[in-house]
Design a protein around this motif. Structure first.
Motif, PDB file in Angstrom:
ATOM      1  N   LYS A  19     -51.093  10.287  23.976  1.00  0.00           N
ATOM      2  CA  LYS A  19     -51.196   9.446  22.777  1.00  0.00           C
ATOM      3  C   LYS A  19     -50.074   8.408  22.757  1.00  0.00           C
ATOM      4  O   LYS A  19     -50.292   7.246  22.430  1.00  0.00           O
ATOM      5  CB  LYS A  19     -51.136  10.306  21.511  1.00  0.00           C
ATOM      6  CG  LYS A  19     -52.391  11.096  21.262  1.00  0.00           C
ATOM      7  CD  LYS A  19     -52.258  11.924  20.001  1.00  0.00           C
ATOM      8  CE  LYS A  19     -53.513  12.719  19.724  1.00  0.00           C
ATOM      9  NZ  LYS A  19     -53.385  13.528  18.495  1.00  0.00           N
ATOM     10  N   GLU A  24     -50.208   5.049  20.481  1.00  0.00           N
ATOM     11  CA  GLU A  24     -50.351   5.679  19.179  1.00  0.00           C
ATOM     12  C   GLU A  24     -48.985   6.135  18.679  1.00  0.00           C
ATOM     13  O   GLU A  24     -48.101   6.460  19.455  1.00  0.00           O
ATOM     14  CB  GLU A  24     -51.292   6.888  19.254  1.00  0.00           C
ATOM     15  CG  GLU A  24     -52.738   6.522  19.510  1.00  0.00           C
ATOM     16  CD  GLU A  24     -53.650   7.738  19.460  1.00  0.00           C
ATOM     17  OE1 GLU A  24     -53.425   8.612  18.607  1.00  0.00           O
ATOM     18  OE2 GLU A  24     -54.561   7.802  20.289  1.00  0.00           O
ATOM     19  N   LYS A  25     -48.835   6.161  17.381  1.00  0.00           N
ATOM     20  CA  LYS A  25     -47.585   6.607  16.777  1.00  0.00           C
ATOM     21  C   LYS A  25     -47.568   8.138  16.783  1.00  0.00           C
ATOM     22  O   LYS A  25     -48.452   8.775  16.234  1.00  0.00           O
ATOM     23  CB  LYS A  25     -47.504   6.086  15.340  1.00  0.00           C
ATOM     24  CG  LYS A  25     -46.184   6.286  14.687  1.00  0.00           C
ATOM     25  CD  LYS A  25     -45.188   5.298  15.205  1.00  0.00           C
ATOM     26  CE  LYS A  25     -43.898   5.399  14.403  1.00  0.00           C
ATOM     27  NZ  LYS A  25     -42.818   4.693  15.030  1.00  0.00           N
TER      28      LYS A  25
END
Length: 84
Positions: A19, A24-25
């Motif tokens: 991720k 993505e955070k």
């Protein structure tokens, strides 16, 4: 470092790193836990440095991790690639 993880922990770490790599955070809970498990939680590294270190460890141990997580590996031969 990664050898001390069981299959589920390794899978959770693998997903978190994936991720992160896709932009993505992520909070980095799995990465921070990994550093805590090996007694290096107090290292003066930023989250990005820790994540990059874990990514490198995964890259170096990719074959064993893929087998452990039962992820099929592509066996693309050089002959099947486009040639002039």
């Amino acid at each position: 470092m990664l050898q001390h993880l069981d299959k589920q922990q390794l899978l959770d770490l693998f997903i978190e790193v994936g991720k992160y790599a896709q932009g993505e955070k992520v909070k980095g809970d799995q990465v921070n836990e990994l550093f805590s498990r090996v007694g290096q939680a107090d290292l003066s590294l930023t989250f990005e440095q820790k994540m990059n270190m874990v990514r490198q460890l995964i890259k170096e141990d990719k074959a064993r991790i893929m087998i452990l997580l039962e992820i099929p590996q592509s066996h693309e031969s050089k002959q099947s690639r486009f040639r002039r």
